[in-house]
Each structure stands twice: as structure tokens, then as C-alpha cells.
Design a protein around this motif. Structure first.
Motif, short mmCIF file in Angstrom:
data_model
loop_
_atom_site.label_atom_id
_atom_site.label_comp_id
_atom_site.label_asym_id
_atom_site.label_seq_id
_atom_site.Cartn_x
_atom_site.Cartn_y
_atom_site.Cartn_z
N VAL A 1 0.77 -1.27 -0.06
CA VAL A 1 -0.07 0.11 0.08
C VAL A 1 1.09 1.40 0.03
CG1 VAL A 1 -1.88 1.24 1.30
CG2 VAL A 1 -1.72 -1.10 1.07
N PRO A 2 0.98 1.86 -1.26
CA PRO A 2 1.58 3.15 -1.16
C PRO A 2 0.93 4.27 -0.69
CG PRO A 2 1.30 2.56 -3.20
CD PRO A 2 0.42 1.48 -2.39
N LEU A 3 1.43 5.41 -0.05
CA LEU A 3 0.44 6.28 0.54
C LEU A 3 0.51 7.26 -0.61
CD1 LEU A 3 1.91 7.40 3.92
CD2 LEU A 3 0.34 5.73 3.53
N SER A 4 -0.85 7.79 -0.59
CA SER A 4 -1.33 8.84 -1.78
C SER A 4 -2.60 9.57 -1.03
CB SER A 4 -1.37 7.90 -2.83
OG SER A 4 -2.74 7.23 -2.79
N ARG A 5 -2.96 10.40 -2.05
CA ARG A 5 -4.27 11.04 -1.65
C ARG A 5 -5.23 10.07 -1.61
NH1 ARG A 5 -4.62 15.40 1.77
NH2 ARG A 5 -2.90 16.70 1.18
N GLY A 6 -5.44 8.90 -2.19
CA GLY A 6 -6.36 8.06 -1.80
C GLY A 6 -6.10 7.24 -0.73
N ALA A 7 -4.99 7.02 -0.25
CA ALA A 7 -4.61 6.22 0.98
C ALA A 7 -3.86 7.10 1.79
CB ALA A 7 -4.07 4.88 0.52
N GLU A 8 -4.36 7.85 2.28
CA GLU A 8 -3.45 9.05 3.19
C GLU A 8 -2.85 8.50 4.28
OE1 GLU A 8 -5.91 12.34 3.97
OE2 GLU A 8 -6.38 12.71 1.79
N ARG A 9 -3.12 7.42 4.93
CA ARG A 9 -2.50 6.88 5.93
C ARG A 9 -2.32 5.38 5.84
NH1 ARG A 9 -2.16 11.75 6.18
NH2 ARG A 9 -2.72 13.14 8.10
N ARG A 10 -1.22 4.51 6.27
CA ARG A 10 -1.34 3.45 6.40
C ARG A 10 -1.62 2.95 7.68
NH1 ARG A 10 3.46 2.87 5.08
NH2 ARG A 10 3.39 2.89 2.54
N VAL A 11 -2.67 2.69 7.69
CA VAL A 11 -3.56 2.56 9.36
C VAL A 11 -4.29 1.02 9.26
CG1 VAL A 11 -5.21 3.19 10.76
CG2 VAL A 11 -3.40 4.90 10.06
N LEU A 12 -3.95 0.34 10.36
CA LEU A 12 -4.75 -0.87 10.35
C LEU A 12 -5.62 -0.47 11.74
CD1 LEU A 12 -2.69 -3.97 9.47
CD2 LEU A 12 -4.26 -2.87 8.20
N GLY A 13 -6.90 -0.60 11.52
CA GLY A 13 -7.86 -0.21 12.72
C GLY A 13 -8.18 -1.34 13.43
N PHE A 14 -8.48 -1.30 14.96
CA PHE A 14 -9.07 -2.34 15.62
C PHE A 14 -10.55 -2.62 15.47
CE2 PHE A 14 -5.39 -0.70 17.91
CZ PHE A 14 -4.19 -1.73 17.36
N VAL A 15 -11.08 -3.52 15.17
CA VAL A 15 -12.51 -3.54 14.88
C VAL A 15 -13.28 -4.36 15.83
CG1 VAL A 15 -14.56 -4.12 13.45
CG2 VAL A 15 -12.49 -3.09 12.36
N ASN A 16 -13.97 -3.75 16.84
CA ASN A 16 -14.59 -4.61 17.89
C ASN A 16 -15.32 -5.73 17.62
OD1 ASN A 16 -16.37 -5.42 19.99
ND2 ASN A 16 -14.86 -4.20 21.28
N PRO A 17 -15.32 -7.06 17.49
CA PRO A 17 -15.90 -8.19 17.14
C PRO A 17 -17.52 -8.09 17.50
CG PRO A 17 -14.06 -9.01 18.12
CD PRO A 17 -14.09 -7.64 18.37
N GLY A 18 -17.74 -7.46 18.64
CA GLY A 18 -19.02 -7.29 19.18
C GLY A 18 -19.88 -6.36 18.41
N PHE A 19 -19.47 -5.54 17.55
CA PHE A 19 -20.32 -4.59 16.67
C PHE A 19 -19.32 -3.90 15.63
CE2 PHE A 19 -22.74 -0.49 17.23
CZ PHE A 19 -23.07 -0.47 15.92
N PRO A 20 -19.13 -4.86 14.60
CA PRO A 20 -18.12 -4.46 13.64
C PRO A 20 -18.54 -3.39 12.65
CG PRO A 20 -19.04 -6.72 13.31
CD PRO A 20 -19.38 -6.29 14.63
N GLU A 21 -19.90 -3.08 12.55
CA GLU A 21 -20.38 -2.09 11.81
C GLU A 21 -19.94 -0.68 12.17
OE1 GLU A 21 -22.01 -4.27 13.39
OE2 GLU A 21 -22.68 -5.53 11.98
#
Lengths: 355, 355, 355, 355
Positions: free
Chosen positions: B55-75
Motif C-alpha cells: 500500500v503506497p501512501l497517496s491522496r487516496g490512501a492518506e494513512r497506512r493504518v490498521l484499525g481495531f474492529v470490535n467483534p461485538g459490533f463491527p459495523e
């Protein structure tokens, strides 16, 4: 009833006709009863030492303190109309016995290392440059465990509190109160203002940090000097209560101020008064056209609504500590400030102070 | 009109009879939609590295970030219902382009030294253990001038602000904003919280200090450890805005927490949720009866109104950093807390977490 | 250097040894320089009328005002050490010319209807029982458009502001300032304190409501009388700034107080002083053991830290209006209060006041 | 690892790549999940009456309430994302049993006179136009002692508090709590906001006045109408807590609003949502280009960040009551407002609402 009889009749009834006193009671701007003045370290030091020889500490003389009395209004027993300033002198092994009072006090250490102040069971070690608080109505006693005399500057709101008819005093049953906490407890809890124990937020009216150590103060001053300064005070910082962002006490603010080498600030005036202590270096201040040359250990005062500006001397920097009644003026909606705009912001020197 | 017809008629008019949904809408106590969960450093690090390759950084992908998604309420796309947590990965020489948004963010540096974040023209150098703020609606970009990848923890109020329907976003015209001030300007002005420039008091809603350096944080923690601790959090400090004594932002509070060797805290629960990052050491937390064993780099969450307690492991101390939504609960009058009083304050462990 | 020489040397250097003045500067409790005192309406009314005959209003004599001078400390020109109290007398068709000053003022109307005060372009109609504010540094002038003389009570923080060396005064270029708004503008906007224009919240330090009309004041008092009362003040209400809940000004609080028929309050004392005006009825107050019998129009003062209690007389109720400096004491952390617990809360009467 | 495998791997670890959801999570501006909507009195009244016939009040059905469910996001069970709105119907002699909950509520009386709400032992008489508060976690029950059904509007922060996972609920042991104070106690103490008992200042987070009677509200509105108005809301007042100047509760603000005859306001939008009740008259509102024609008893909603403007109809004035979540947005630093500047401030009407 002629004018004379009318006037007598009013006096007899303890009434005053406003039209007689209007100009006195409502002047166009404040005219302080105080005068700018400077006390010389060289003159005070021998007197402090002499007092050490002739005045033993006791319950009758609880503190060996020489207070600065403004010559403009000596009956007030203050350096200014609201602020008491003094030098305190404590010999090795002496104890200044414990008491408390509704006026609040600060101590700024000028000479010596190794004395202490105990405040409500918290023993604070005092070294040169430290600022120690004894907030209103807290038990406090001082002791000197070092081998040398200690000298510090006392700043109190005593004239103000007396004037407000709100002074209470109480002696502690013993000379020294018990040490109830680890030495330097408040520094350990609150000594870096940007963090605090999650379970503790001081909601009182004074700072929970009781000892502002010189090393941190100087570091803060040096850092600020690299980025910004005030035209009127050069590199000046206020000691704050980090749990409110406000002044150390509702009646007192303390500043530490670096006047960099070669700097002469621009003059301004404001309501409220201040007592300055020369901590390091030498220089001069011009107050309402009178120049005061100062050096280490000297103390001088700026009365309310007087023009003032500061300059370091001899091509070196100077450091000033000061106590202000500004929080009072601000709390009461009475603070007002004005920059001096003529002559490039500098007052013409009309007199030079000599004592 | 029979019951069925009445019900249909209500629906048709977009009305709900409270008596049908009473128990759901007004439960006796909160039941979080989120679950306690733990993300392992060992699992995430390879994924971060892989993302660096693909994943190269760009205006489409401004940050290389993996977010923690709580399995109880992923939405919700949050680690909890109010808090976004993530690991961000920045390669040498990369720039994460400048933008601003109404959600506020904090960064806590986990790996590497020598990257920077620029906030409104103030370039902040980021090293392991530093806490860096990018307050709401401030321009910010990140860059890595070192030779190694940087990894930091991102904490944002994003799920809350989205839920409140108040998210605004704007891209900066260029990738990097200009550096408008001396590097580390806010640290130089406000870096020791107990002093501030006399002419400057931040009255905004977030802290004027943008970089809380690790050295000072650790010093504060070590000092506090010598005098006091909380039964529920051991030696825990809140990063504060020293101009108000309050939290870093109206929506976020950050804690640093030393769990001393051999300490197991007592359980309690409160409204509000938190994301914890294991900065140093190893240990375990029990959350609603489930034990989570953690070590350096792991991240775990405590949902609202769940019992939780922490313990250091292996006979050594541990250090936890955490982000909390507590200021929101407090501002809205919704904060409530309860200690766990059975079993000497410790929950029976009914399950052990494994992912 | 013997003791005498040392003392001379200190004086010469404008220093005072604290051990000499300790007891004076730090008394165990406050001893007011003021005395309790009462001014009789019957004595003042002829003097007011006479002043109406001999003192024309002009820029030299801008107000026809007789100030109460406390006999304990007449040099202060105050009813107490902080408060100016006075009766003002304005003849039909007269104008008291416009000016402004940093001390703040309140007016409580005692005799007449139909005069006005204009404050910053807002014309306030004054009737018996109304409380009118002229906050610090607001332009104000008075006029009498009725056919009868008006008498009102003036309360100001003038002695305090003078003592704080913060008095500023300015004359308006013309006698009367222009009426810039609909008559009674502030009453129309803020006259029912529980609602305010959605677009307007006064964040200043004084109340946005400038005229507290008697009808509403009395209604509030009568309502409160049906549910509660204070042991020390009976049915007492503070006029508040409804946008903060605080006092009318930072330096002044105003109370209206119904002492119900047959009620004698219990004594207490507190720091801070007050000036009382008897608006309706008769009764008596005991202040530090001296009984003051009062009736409509009389004015009396309670100095700082003096015991005081009030009673209505003749089997009828009485209504007292009063001005207090309490906000000052509270803002500065100097407020302290103590109930009188002996003799069922009532002081023995040792003297009866006669003038 | 190809892109697909990587994506699966992230999902398996409950991680989301920000670059995939960036545009969703950080939109340029808020897009409410709610829609503007209007509920007609004519449609609701028969349903309320029918519910009176078929739903007896009991502990299982504690309130006979029909809640407005926004068609845009019905799962939330709110009129907006943060606000619950409903009509409540109480028959003669009925009691809605006592309970308490952490969400706060307001009641605005629409039909009938002579019911009451008891809040913490204070019995509040409810008449048309009165605004009654049942603050968070206060015991409250309703009763109808009149011979006619009562209808009132309920406004609660329920969706917000649920969303914040902070809802607590408790039933009172009996149906009706005891009346512990004189009827209307809070009105008698605090009913005129500009005065308060000297011994009582509410420092809680909600207003101490629990019943804002219509007579005073209307008087305030009529007075304000003579001097000022807002371009967006015409003559609009906020019900305030007179001891703080702030909103009634930390989560709720209430407005009363007179749209004068012939007035059409200018459009604006802001973060935060509102529920409007038509108290008197008829008129229309344009919300994001859709016109809603309304008359007495109708209810409509304005979602977050939607353009809205109001107009009275038929050449007569209209009065709107409304509930807002604005205090939440302001406390969290998320409030933002924008005037509509095209077309003279009026939106083109693109649709007309019909249900």
C-alpha cells in the motif's frame, strides 16, 4: 441655615456631601499612595546578620523577618498597598515555630541550601531559587538543618487581608508539626504539571504543588527564551496551579523573568502592584521616570498604575522574581493595562534613585 | 381495531408504543454492544509490514493504518463504541499527506525514533513513548526522516463524532504544510506544565502542549510510585491540559499507568470505555470474568460497564498506555462508577482469552 | 550597635522588624476599624431637602448625594471599609449629568416614581422598590420627569476600588446621553431570569438585567416565604445575574429580606460588611451586643466579623434591602462564617443605640 | 499473499484497513442518517385515544406513550439520532407509576389542565404550555386528578444515553412516591430566575426550577418581541438554569419561539438535531429543500446539518416549542453553524411533504 451651619449639621450626623469630595473620591485615574522604591542587598545583609545575633526565635518572635516598608505610606506596613515583602533569616539548627494564618505566603530562596518548610505535614526542602508555598490557613514551620544561615524572600497578601478585615491567626501547640508524609510529597505527586494522579484533582483555591524547584523553573525559562518574549517583560513566566491554569493563590501571582543580555523592555502601566527581587545579574528599571539601578539581592516595588520598564546591564542577562496582586484586580473586574507609546516605548529618565 | 391492526397503524405512522420496547430502551443497567477483546502484536506486526509493501501512501490512501474492529459490533468501525484505535506504519522517507478533520487524535509512539508530525506549522519530533496530539480541525501531516519504519498507536474519537453526525474533513492543498515555527514550539512554551508564558493562556478546548515527551512522563510516574497508588489502576496518571487541569480534549483522556511488580489491582466498573496499549512488560487483565494475557505491543479494550482489573506478570512491572472516553460521560452527567466488593475485590476467572 | 541604634538603622532603611508588629499585623481574629451605626430617616430627610434648596446640580456638583460616613474610620469616606452608601435627592426636571467610573453602583428607590437612569443608552424607569444597576465603566445619567422629588439609596464599591488604587472616572461630553434603545430594553430581554434570547448570553462580569422591578421582587419574596427561611436572615433572597447564577457585580451582592411578623433571627458573624436599608416596617437589630431600633428609611451598617441578628417589631413584618461585599471575600478565599451558639443563638443586649 | 488473502487475513484478526473505509469514516461534511419528517396531530390523536381504551397502565406498561420514530433510521427508536420525542396520554384518575432513569426528560403540556408530576417529592401541577422537568435519576410519577385526559409532549435524551451505553433504570417500590414538600416547591423557591434564596445555590448539572409555567414564558416572549429577534428563529428564547445561565440539562436545551405574523426566517444549518412541536398557529418550515406545512399539535424534526427555515402562515403568528441536543455538541467542541446565503437566505422549495 447658612452653608457653615449646614456643613456642621451634616458632620454631626456623620454624613458627607459628595459634591465636596467628588474629585478626591473619583479621580480621573489612580494615584498610588505608594512610591517606587528600592532596598539594597548591601544595606540589608548586615542588618539581617545583626538581627541573627540579637533576636532569638521564640513564640514572642516567631520569625526573624525584616519587612520592606514603603516610604509613601508606612502606616500600611507593606511593600505596596496589598503586598508584604520581607527578608527572612534562619540560623543553623533554628526552628521558626509552627502557626497558621488566613493570609497566604510564598518563599523564594536567596541564600543557602538545606533548610525546610513543613506545610500540613509535607516537608519541603528549600534550596536557592526554589519557590515554596504556604497557602492560607495551612500549618507551617521552618527549620534549618544545614550549617549555614538561610535567607529567603517572603511575599504575603497581608496588607490586603488586613485591609479586608479578614485576618485570622493561630499558633500550633508545639514548635514543629509532625512530618506526616514522605519528604517532598507534593513534588512527587504534582511536580510535572502536565500529568496528575488519576484519582486526584485539587479543586481548592491554591496550587497543590507546594515546591517549585529551581532546576525546572530555569529549564522552562531557557526553553521559552528560544521561541518568544513579551515586549514589556521579555522572557517571563507565571508559576501556575496546573490543576486550574490560574495563579498560585487567589490573591497572589508569582513571575520569573529573564531579561536577556542587551534587552530593554518597553514601558507600560497597569492597575495592581508588584515586588521584584533581583535573583541574578544586574540592570535597571525606570518607574514613572525614575531610574533604579539594581543588582543581585536588591528588592524594588512598582506601585499601581505607574509606568515601568526593565533593562539588563553590563551586557549580561538578569533574572527577576516577582510577586503581584494581579489576580485580585482580575477577579474584581478592576484590571486595566496601558502601553507607553511615546519615545519608542521608553520613558525619558528624569531622576536616578539613590537611597 | 384489533391489536394487530393497531400495531400496523402505528407503524404506518412511524410511531412506536413505548410499552412494547420499554425493557429494551430502559434496561436496568448498560449492556455494551462491544466485547472485551485483545489484538496481538505478534499477529499485527507482519500485517503492518505487508501493508508497507503493498500500500503506497497517496491522496487516496492518506494513512497506512490498521484499525481495531470490535467483534461485538463491527459495523461501528471502532475499538469501542466511541473510540477508534489503530496501528499506523510509516516507512523511511514517506509522507502521510496533510489534512484536518473534526475528530481529534492522539498518537503514542511504539517503535522507532525520528519521525515527525506537523500540527499547524509546529513540527513535533516523535520518539518511543512520546504522546503527540493532533487536536480537532488542526492541519497535520506525518513524515519519517529516519532510516527505519515507525509504528505508532492512533487513538481517535471518530466513532463518537460520526455517531454525533458532526464529522468534517478537508484535504490540505499540498502534501506537507510549511513549518511555521521553531521545531517543538509547543514543548518550548508549555513543556513544563507548572509554568507558562505570562502573556499566553490557552483558553481553547484542547491542550496547548502538543508533545508529551516520554522522559518527563516516566519521571512523573516514577516519582508518584514512591508515594501513592490507586487500588483499581495502581500508579496511574492522566495527561492533562495544564491550563485547565482537564483532559487533553473534550472527548478524550489519556492515561499512563505503571502496574508495579507483583501488583494485582481490585476490580471496578464504570460507564465509558477504554483502549489499552501494553507499552512495557507483560501481565494480564480480567474483564467480566475473562482473563486476557498480554505482553508488549498488545492492545485490548474494556467496554462500558464491564468489571476489570489488571496485574503485572513474571515478577516484573508493566506499563500501560490508554485512551478513554470518560470526559464525554462526565460532561454529559453520565459517569457512574462501582467497585467490585466480593472475593476481596478480585473476579473469579471463568474463561481465558485466546484468539 | 545597641537596640535603639539598630531600630533607628532599620527605620532609616525603611525596614520593619516583624517581631515588633507581629501581634498587630496577625491578630487572632479581625477587629474592624468600623463601628456598627444607624442613620435616621427623620434626621436625614430635612438635610436632603435643604440640600435641594442650596445645591444646584452642575458639572462641579454632578450628584446631590449625602454619604454615610462610618464614625469609626471617617477618613475612609465609607459606610463600611469597602462600601459607600448614600441617599441621593433629585428634584423634578433635574438632570444629574452623564459620566462613568470604574466603581460600580446600585440604586434602590425609596421615594417617588417616574425618574429614570439611562445606562449605555438604555433608559430605566425608576419606581419605589426597584433596584437599578449602573455597572462599572458604563455611561449613566439620571433624570426626574415626575413632579415630585425622588430619593434613592446609592450603594457603591467605591472605598474598595479606591483602596485597590483602581479608580478611573470620565465625564460624558453632554449632560444626557442619547436614548439608543427602546425604554426598558434590558427588562424586556432579560426580565424573567429563567428565559433568555437564544442568541444572547451575557458573558460579562455583571448582570445583563439592569432593572429589577419591585413587583417581581416582592412576588419572589412572598412565594419563598411559603416554603423556607434562613435562621440568620429569615426570608432572604439574593438578586442574581441569571446568566451566571452569581452576584450582580464581582464586588457587590444585593439582598432583599422579609423578616416576618414576630421573627427574631439567630445571630452569626462573618467576614465582610453590609449596609442595610429599612424599606418597610420597623424592628431592631443587635450588633455586637448593641441594639439598634429601626424604622422605614433608616440605614444601618454591620462591620466585618461582628455578631448580628434581626427582629421585626410591633407584631408586623419588616422588609430590609442590603448591599454586601461578600463576593469579594469569596473570590479571594477570605470568606468565613460562624453561628452564635450561646443563649439560644441570641446575644445579650448590653447597650441600646441612640444618636 | 495476494490482495484477497491479505484482506481475509485482516478480517480474521478483526482489523480494518483505513484506506478502504476512509471516505466513509471521514466524509467532507455530516450526512445525517435521519430524515426530516412531520407527524400530524390529526393522525395521532385517534391513535392516542385508542391506546387509552386498550392499554391500561401497569408496571408492565408504565407509560402510555407513542414515540416518534424517524423513518430514516427506525432501529434507533428516536425522533432524531439523539432525541426521543413522544406524545403521552393520561386518563382521568390514572397514575403512571414512579420510577427513575439516567436519561433526563422534559414534558411540555399540550392538552388539559390539572394533572401533576411528582419529582423527588415535589408535586408539580401541569397546565397547557407548562414545561416540566424530570432530571436524570430523579424519582418521578404522573397522575391525573382532572376529569379530562391529558396529553403532553415528552422529550428525552434516551437515544443518546443508550448510544453512550449509560442507561440505568429503577422502579420505585410503590406506584406513587410520597409528597414531601409543599406543592410547587421549586416554583416557590426559584420561580423568578433573577432572585434566589440566599442560602441555596444549585450546583448540580440541571435546573433547580422544575416547572416553567406558561404565563411567565409567554410574558417573556411578548416582551422580547418588542425589542429584538433572530434572523433564523425570529423571537426565540431558551429556557435556562438561572443558577448557571446554561441549558436545562447537560444533554438537552429547550426553546420557545414566536414566529410573528408574516415572518419567514432565513435558513441556516448546524450540527445537532431538534424536535419541534407546534404549540399555536400554523405555518411551514423548509428543511433541505422540502416544505413541511404544519399546524397546532404537529411535530417535526430537523436532522443534523440540514438547512432549515420557518414561516408563520395565514397572516397570523405561530408558536413553536422545541428540544435540542445542542448542549452535547457544544460540550464536546463539535458545534458548527452556517448561514444559507443564496437566494436572500431562503431555500428553493423542491418538494412538499405529504404523509
Amino acid at each position: 441655615m447658612d452653608a457653615h451651619a449646614f456643613s456642621d449639621e451634616l458632620k454631626r450626623h456623620h454624613l458627607v456631601p459628595l459634591w465636596d469630595v467628588n474629585a478626591t473620591l473619583l479621580p480621573k485615574q489612580p494615584k498610588s499612595r505608594m512610591v517606587p522604591y528600592l532596598w539594597r542587598w548591601d544595606a540589608m545583609l548586615p542588618l539581617l546578620k545583626h538581627s541573627g545575633e540579637v533576636v532569638p526565635l521564640s513564640r514572642g518572635a516567631e520569625r526573624r523577618v525584616l519587612g520592606f516598608v514603603n516610604p509613601g505610606f508606612p502606616e500600611r506596613f507593606g511593600a505596596t498597598h496589598t503586598l508584604w515583602g520581607a527578608y527572612q533569616y534562619l540560623l543553623p539548627r533554628e526552628v521558626a515555630p509552627a502557626h497558621r494564618h488566613s493570609p497566604g505566603a510564598i518563599r523564594f530562596i536567596v541564600e543557602g541550601n538545606g533548610a525546610f518548610t513543613t506545610v500540613e505535614g509535607d516537608k519541603l526542602i528549600m534550596s536557592r531559587g526554589d519557590l515554596v508555598l504556604t497557602p492560607p490557613w495551612t500549618w507551617h514551620d521552618h527549620g534549618n538543618e544545614s550549617d549555614e544561615p538561610m535567607i529567603w524572600f517572603d511575599g504575603l497578601d497581608l496588607p490586603l487581608v488586613n485591609e479586608m478585615e479578614a485576618t485570622f491567626y493561630e499558633a500550633f501547640p508545639k514548635d514543629a508539626q509532625p512530618i506526616a508524609r514522605p519528604v517532598g510529597d507534593s513534588e512527587r505527586r504534582y511536580g510535572l504539571g502536565q500529568l496528575r494522579p488519576t484519582w486526584q484533582r485539587s479543586v481548592g483555591s491554591f496550587s497543590p504543588l507546594l515546591n517549585y524547584k529551581w532546576a525546572a523553573t530555569e529549564q522552562a525559562l531557557r526553553r521559552l527564551a528560544t521561541v518568544d518574549a513579551s515586549p514589556h517583560d521579555d522572557v517571563a513566566m507565571e508559576y501556575i496551579n496546573p490543576h486550574t491554569g490560574g495563579p498560585l493563590m487567589p490573591t497572589l501571582a508569582c513571575f520569573i523573568q529573564l531579561v536577556r543580555a542587551g534587552v530593554r523592555t518597553q514601558a507600560h502601566r497597569h492597575t495592581g502592584s508588584a515586588v521584584y527581587l533581583v535573583f541574578e545579574g544586574r540592570g535597571s528599571s525606570v518607574i514613572d521616570g525614575e531610574r533604579f539601578d539594581w543588582r543581585r539581592g536588591d528588592v524594588f516595588v512598582v506601585p499601581s498604575w505607574t509606568w515601568h520598564e526593565h533593562a539588563s546591564g553590563d551586557g549580561s542577562e538578569a533574572i527577576l522574581f516577582s510577586v503581584h496582586d494581579t489576580p485580585v484586580l482580575q477577579a474584581l473586574g478592576l484590571y486595566r493595562e496601558q502601553p507607553y507609546t511615546e519615545h519608542g516605548g521608553h520613558q525619558p529618565v528624569e531622576r536616578v534613585f539613590s537611597s
